[in-house]
Design a protein around this motif. Structure first.
Motif, PDB file in Angstrom:
ATOM      1  N   GLN A 179       1.142  -1.367  -0.091  1.00 40.14           N
ATOM      2  CA  GLN A 179      -0.268  -0.001   0.297  1.00 40.14           C
ATOM      3  C   GLN A 179       0.742   1.646  -0.240  1.00 40.14           C
ATOM      4  OE1 GLN A 179      -2.949  -0.298  -0.179  1.00 40.14           O
ATOM      5  NE2 GLN A 179      -2.917  -2.217  -1.007  1.00 40.14           N
ATOM      6  N   ALA A 180       2.428   0.972   0.932  1.00 40.75           N
ATOM      7  CA  ALA A 180       2.343   2.580   0.647  1.00 40.75           C
ATOM      8  C   ALA A 180       3.165   2.820  -0.637  1.00 40.75           C
ATOM      9  CB  ALA A 180       4.443   2.065   2.145  1.00 40.75           C
ATOM     10  N   GLY A 181       3.989   1.705  -1.445  1.00 42.67           N
ATOM     11  CA  GLY A 181       4.358   2.095  -2.665  1.00 42.67           C
ATOM     12  C   GLY A 181       3.871   2.341  -3.442  1.00 42.67           C
ATOM     13  N   ILE A 182       2.204   1.812  -3.255  1.00 45.80           N
ATOM     14  CA  ILE A 182       0.920   2.976  -4.135  1.00 45.80           C
ATOM     15  C   ILE A 182       0.403   3.969  -3.783  1.00 45.80           C
ATOM     16  CG2 ILE A 182      -1.655   2.300  -4.674  1.00 45.80           C
ATOM     17  CD1 ILE A 182      -1.053  -0.703  -4.437  1.00 45.80           C
ATOM     18  N   LEU A 183       0.547   4.468  -2.593  1.00 44.98           N
ATOM     19  CA  LEU A 183       0.416   5.843  -2.450  1.00 44.98           C
ATOM     20  C   LEU A 183       1.472   6.921  -2.818  1.00 44.98           C
ATOM     21  CD1 LEU A 183      -1.017   5.751   1.158  1.00 44.98           C
ATOM     22  CD2 LEU A 183      -2.096   7.165  -0.846  1.00 44.98           C
ATOM     23  N   ARG A 184       3.270   6.066  -2.424  1.00 41.02           N
ATOM     24  CA  ARG A 184       4.276   7.285  -3.293  1.00 41.02           C
ATOM     25  C   ARG A 184       4.194   7.012  -4.677  1.00 41.02           C
ATOM     26  NH1 ARG A 184       7.728   3.493  -2.187  1.00 41.02           N
ATOM     27  NH2 ARG A 184       7.765   4.682   0.424  1.00 41.02           N
ATOM     28  N   ASN A 222      -2.845  14.316   3.690  1.00 41.16           N
ATOM     29  CA  ASN A 222      -2.667  13.187   5.199  1.00 41.16           C
ATOM     30  C   ASN A 222      -0.585  13.795   5.116  1.00 41.16           C
ATOM     31  OD1 ASN A 222      -2.098  13.173   7.755  1.00 41.16           O
ATOM     32  ND2 ASN A 222      -2.868  11.647   7.621  1.00 41.16           N
ATOM     33  N   PRO A 223      -0.505  15.571   6.429  1.00 41.30           N
ATOM     34  CA  PRO A 223       0.649  15.283   5.869  1.00 41.30           C
ATOM     35  C   PRO A 223       2.046  14.617   6.908  1.00 41.30           C
ATOM     36  CG  PRO A 223      -0.065  16.688   7.337  1.00 41.30           C
ATOM     37  CD  PRO A 223      -1.192  16.004   6.439  1.00 41.30           C
ATOM     38  N   VAL A 224       1.470  12.922   7.223  1.00 37.71           N
ATOM     39  CA  VAL A 224       2.129  12.667   7.542  1.00 37.71           C
ATOM     40  C   VAL A 224       2.552  12.085   7.076  1.00 37.71           C
ATOM     41  CG1 VAL A 224       1.811  10.245   9.121  1.00 37.71           C
ATOM     42  CG2 VAL A 224       0.098  11.877   9.795  1.00 37.71           C
ATOM     43  N   TYR A 225       2.495  12.061   5.756  1.00 38.38           N
ATOM     44  CA  TYR A 225       3.014  10.517   4.682  1.00 38.38           C
ATOM     45  C   TYR A 225       4.371  11.494   4.774  1.00 38.38           C
ATOM     46  CZ  TYR A 225      -0.658   7.675   3.806  1.00 38.38           C
ATOM     47  OH  TYR A 225      -1.816   7.138   4.302  1.00 38.38           O
ATOM     48  N   CYS A 226       4.688  12.416   4.374  1.00 34.40           N
ATOM     49  CA  CYS A 226       5.929  13.539   4.862  1.00 34.40           C
ATOM     50  C   CYS A 226       6.486  13.965   6.145  1.00 34.40           C
ATOM     51  CB  CYS A 226       5.839  14.751   3.760  1.00 34.40           C
ATOM     52  SG  CYS A 226       5.273  16.394   4.881  1.00 34.40           S
ATOM     53  N   GLY A 227       6.338  13.140   6.729  1.00 39.57           N
ATOM     54  CA  GLY A 227       7.255  13.335   7.953  1.00 39.57           C
ATOM     55  C   GLY A 227       6.560  13.985   9.214  1.00 39.57           C
ATOM     56  N   LYS A 228       5.325  14.609   8.958  1.00 37.31           N
ATOM     57  CA  LYS A 228       5.104  15.780   9.691  1.00 37.31           C
ATOM     58  C   LYS A 228       3.900  15.223  11.125  1.00 37.31           C
ATOM     59  CE  LYS A 228       7.007  19.102   8.208  1.00 37.31           C
ATOM     60  NZ  LYS A 228       8.465  19.766   8.586  1.00 37.31           N
ATOM     61  N   GLN A 245       8.561  11.428  14.325  1.00 33.15           N
ATOM     62  CA  GLN A 245       9.687   9.885  14.520  1.00 33.15           C
ATOM     63  C   GLN A 245       9.576   8.768  13.451  1.00 33.15           C
ATOM     64  OE1 GLN A 245       9.905   8.150  18.311  1.00 33.15           O
ATOM     65  NE2 GLN A 245       9.822  10.475  19.510  1.00 33.15           N
ATOM     66  N   HIS A 246       8.767   8.530  12.904  1.00 33.44           N
ATOM     67  CA  HIS A 246       7.856   7.821  11.836  1.00 33.44           C
ATOM     68  C   HIS A 246       8.968   8.116   9.858  1.00 33.44           C
ATOM     69  CE1 HIS A 246       5.048  10.585  11.295  1.00 33.44           C
ATOM     70  NE2 HIS A 246       5.092  10.454   9.792  1.00 33.44           N
ATOM     71  N   GLU A 247       9.535   7.291   8.862  1.00 37.75           N
ATOM     72  CA  GLU A 247       9.982   7.359   8.042  1.00 37.75           C
ATOM     73  C   GLU A 247       8.882   7.885   7.350  1.00 37.75           C
ATOM     74  OE1 GLU A 247      11.971   4.660   5.129  1.00 37.75           O
ATOM     75  OE2 GLU A 247      11.448   3.380   7.059  1.00 37.75           O
ATOM     76  N   PRO A 248       9.286   8.677   6.560  1.00 44.04           N
ATOM     77  CA  PRO A 248       8.543   9.437   5.871  1.00 44.04           C
ATOM     78  C   PRO A 248       8.114   8.962   4.392  1.00 44.04           C
ATOM     79  CG  PRO A 248      10.383  11.248   5.596  1.00 44.04           C
ATOM     80  CD  PRO A 248      10.410   9.530   6.697  1.00 44.04           C
ATOM     81  N   LEU A 249       7.073   8.687   4.124  1.00 41.83           N
ATOM     82  CA  LEU A 249       7.177   7.534   2.280  1.00 41.83           C
ATOM     83  C   LEU A 249       6.966   8.884   1.415  1.00 41.83           C
ATOM     84  CD1 LEU A 249       5.367   5.651   1.934  1.00 41.83           C
ATOM     85  CD2 LEU A 249       3.268   6.620   1.496  1.00 41.83           C
ATOM     86  N   ILE A 250       7.008   9.613   1.626  1.00 43.76           N
ATOM     87  CA  ILE A 250       7.055  11.036   0.076  1.00 43.76           C
ATOM     88  C   ILE A 250       8.773  12.190   0.783  1.00 43.76           C
ATOM     89  CG2 ILE A 250       5.791  10.323  -1.360  1.00 43.76           C
ATOM     90  CD1 ILE A 250       4.045  12.913  -0.082  1.00 43.76           C
ATOM     91  N   GLN A 251       9.306  12.427   0.258  1.00 42.25           N
ATOM     92  CA  GLN A 251      10.213  14.049  -0.004  1.00 42.25           C
ATOM     93  C   GLN A 251       8.832  15.372   0.109  1.00 42.25           C
ATOM     94  OE1 GLN A 251      13.288  14.326   0.473  1.00 42.25           O
ATOM     95  NE2 GLN A 251      13.282  12.071   0.560  1.00 42.25           N
ATOM     96  N   GLU A 252       9.073  16.155   1.484  1.00 40.96           N
ATOM     97  CA  GLU A 252       7.594  16.647   2.187  1.00 40.96           C
ATOM     98  C   GLU A 252       7.812  18.156   0.550  1.00 40.96           C
ATOM     99  OE1 GLU A 252       8.469  20.374   4.854  1.00 40.96           O
ATOM    100  OE2 GLU A 252      10.058  18.874   5.698  1.00 40.96           O
ATOM    101  N   GLU A 253       8.695  18.036  -0.181  1.00 43.66           N
ATOM    102  CA  GLU A 253       8.336  19.854  -1.190  1.00 43.66           C
ATOM    103  C   GLU A 253       7.974  18.472  -2.503  1.00 43.66           C
ATOM    104  OE1 GLU A 253      13.023  17.095  -1.719  1.00 43.66           O
ATOM    105  OE2 GLU A 253      11.649  18.474  -0.143  1.00 43.66           O
ATOM    106  N   LEU A 254       7.681  16.814  -2.646  1.00 40.72           N
ATOM    107  CA  LEU A 254       6.657  16.362  -3.334  1.00 40.72           C
ATOM    108  C   LEU A 254       5.358  16.636  -2.542  1.00 40.72           C
ATOM    109  CD1 LEU A 254       5.164  14.686  -5.613  1.00 40.72           C
ATOM    110  CD2 LEU A 254       6.676  12.700  -4.045  1.00 40.72           C
ATOM    111  N   TYR A 255       5.330  16.595  -0.902  1.00 41.24           N
ATOM    112  CA  TYR A 255       3.935  17.124  -0.216  1.00 41.24           C
ATOM    113  C   TYR A 255       3.276  18.552  -0.898  1.00 41.24           C
ATOM    114  CZ  TYR A 255       0.383  17.682   2.917  1.00 41.24           C
ATOM    115  OH  TYR A 255      -0.708  18.064   3.896  1.00 41.24           O
TER     116      TYR A 255
END
Length: 536
Positions: A179-184, A222-228, A245-255
């Motif tokens: 699911q993470a790869g599909i969202l990315r 959801n900003p959680v995916y960029c580590g926020k 503290q979790h590993e972001p799924l995408i880069q912040e600039e992409l979000y």
């Protein structure tokens, strides 16, 4: 003899923490009835919170009392907190029960409610559990805010993540495939602006996205995916984002780029439709020569087989056989296959184009640094105004929140402009290897990949001229390949063109059938260039 109904309520947390159980309550209530010669009509078991009276068994019990009025004299429970943990709701329910001829009573906290002074004790019995609930809720709120400020995600993990517990017993969320790869992939596609969000959701479902459309929309916001981690406003504590503290799924600039697309601040060049028919890869890329609308496509059933057509609609009768147009396109596509002996020249040209196109990044970076500095000065200024009591604290908080949000977005874009570590040479090598077999890859690709190839090379839609397709602007890389090939062919014919291939502009090219040596290049690959492995 009085008749009573026994009300036994317990919630899961109370049973675990305080040892309340339905069996022990029932035993004490039955003993009380035996001692006081009270007949038991029925026993009601409830497993629900006492914060409100919206409880399944209690609602059914009230409905029964309204139908069988006068069947019971009492409703007995162990303590008043078994009855309710909300004083206001409790007083209303007591009045309701009395109108139905039933007197509520707690056997361990007995009160004669006909005596006015006892209502003070009732208020205490009812208020005590309510205060306990409020204190517990307050502790939970403070604990959750403290955890969020430390960057910990609270609650059920969002899709693409899973709740985990580390060796020290601390809870956290971790990336969960697929699911993470599909969202990315979804974030990356939305940022490109080629397909709209609904179409990307449909494609994500086809890839295996296992949730609803509303949850998909929530996920891409959801900003959680960029580590926020978002901390909402609470009393005087302003809302803000902190690093998780979790590993972001995408880069912040992409979000933030995706948010710009969703908010309409960034638009794609066109919106493609998701195609499902493999015989109509150019559907949505063609312009009607009669009315200038975008052509659609369909399949007609003949006597022996099916025929596909690109055609117009809403009163316009223009149409052409799809197989003929598709063949024209494949022939045109072969013009942009690099000559193996010219690969180094292609790389040099594209490298120069890359350097030219990214030169603006320095100016953009400089402008962003200037804007961030200006916002920092504004923040410093309003702090001075607050200290000198020239603005209200509420105005300061609003301005600070606005400036901080703008600064955060600018700092994220500034980080995204740092392309020094991008290995353009590696990207070029991989891209040229793919281009060497472009026609082969296109003809053997599925419908979705075909359309991606079309849109990547031809950013504009195709027109018709005398039943032949005409292209507009080309992708930069394809344009340079086309120019280099033209220069090479012109030199072979003895023409002298003393001009830079990088400064030339491609005119509108017609789709004339072009002879291609791509198949012979594949047959004689060993003599021309090393073996190329292309993922299909």
């Amino acid at each position: 003899m009085k008749v009573a109904d026994l009300y036994i309520r317990v919630s899961t947390d109370e049973q675990a923490e305080k040892g309340y159980s339905q069996r022990s309550q029932e035993e004490l209530l039955r003993k009380y009835c035996d001692i006081n010669a009270i007949s038991i009509r029925k026993v009601i078991f409830e497993d629900h919170s006492a914060k409100t009276f919206i409880r399944p068994e209690w609602k059914a019990y009230l409905a029964e009392l309204r139908v069988k009025k006068g069947k019971s004299d009492l409703v007995l429970f162990l303590k008043w907190d078994r009855f309710s943990r909300n004083a206001g709701d409790a007083y209303q329910m007591i009045n309701t029960l009395r109108k139905l001829g039933v007197e509520p009573q707690a056997i361990e906290q007995p009160l004669d409610l006909s005596i006015p002074e006892n209502k003070m004790m009732l208020a205490f019995y009812l208020a005590a559990p309510e205060v306990e609930n409020d204190r517990r809720a307050l502790n939970v709120i403070h604990g959750m805010r403290r955890a969020k400020k430390e960057g910990r995600y609270m609650g059920l993990a969002p899709i693409g993540y899973a709740n985990k517990i580390d060796d020290l017993g601390r809870k956290h969320i971790a990336i969960q495939e697929p699911q993470a790869g599909i969202l990315r992939w979804s974030f990356e596609e939305i940022a490109k602006g080629v397909y709209n969000t609904q179409q990307i959701y449909i494609m994500a479902k086809a890839k295996g996205f296992k949730s609803t459309r509303s949850l998909f929309w929530f996920a891409i916001r959801n900003p959680v995916y960029c580590g926020k981690i978002f901390i909402p406003k609470y009393k005087d504590d302003e809302s803000r984002f902190v690093k998780g503290q979790h590993e972001p799924l995408i880069q912040e600039e992409l979000y933030y780029e995706v948010q710009d697309v969703l908010d309409g601040r960034k638009r794609g060049q066109y919106g493609l439709k998701v195609a499902s028919n493999a015989m109509l890869p150019l559907r949505g890329f063609l312009i009607c020569p009669k009315c200038a609308k975008t052509l659609t496509g369909s399949i007609s059933k003949g006597h022996t087989k099916h025929y596909s057509y690109y055609h117009c609609f809403l009163g316009c009768n223009f149409r052409l056989r799809a197989d003929a147009i598709n063949e024209q396109f494949v022939n045109e596509l072969k013009k942009y296959i690099p000559r193996p002996e010219m690969v180094d020249m292609y790389k040099t040209a594209i490298q120069q184009a890359w350097n030219s196109k990214t030169a603006y990044l320095y100016d953009d970076r400089k402008q962003l640094v200037k804007q961030i500095k200006e916002l920092e000065e504004k923040l410093s200024y309003i702090r001075e105004l607050l200290a000198s009591r020239k603005i209200e604290p509420e105005d300061f908080r609003d301005m600070k929140s606005d400036y901080s949000e703008k600064m955060e977005k600018m700092e994220s874009k500034l980080r995204g402009l740092n392309h020094d570590d991008l290995d353009i040479t590696q990207i070029l090598n991989a891209g040229i290897e793919t281009l060497l077999e472009l026609d082969f890859i296109y003809e053997n690709a599925d419908i979705e990949r075909k359309r991606r190839i079309i849109s990547s090379i031809f950013p504009e839609k195709f027109h018709f001229e005398n039943s032949s397709l005409r292209t507009g602007r080309l992708n930069e890389a394809a344009r340079h390949i086309y120019l280099i090939d033209n220069e090479l062919m012109a030199n072979k014919k003895g023409q002298n063109r003393n001009k830079s291939i990088l400064s030339s502009q491609v005119g509108v090219a017609g789709f004339e059938p072009a002879a291609s040596c791509s198949q012979s290049r594949r047959d004689n690959r060993a003599t021309l260039h090393p073996v190329i492995r292309v993922q299909r």
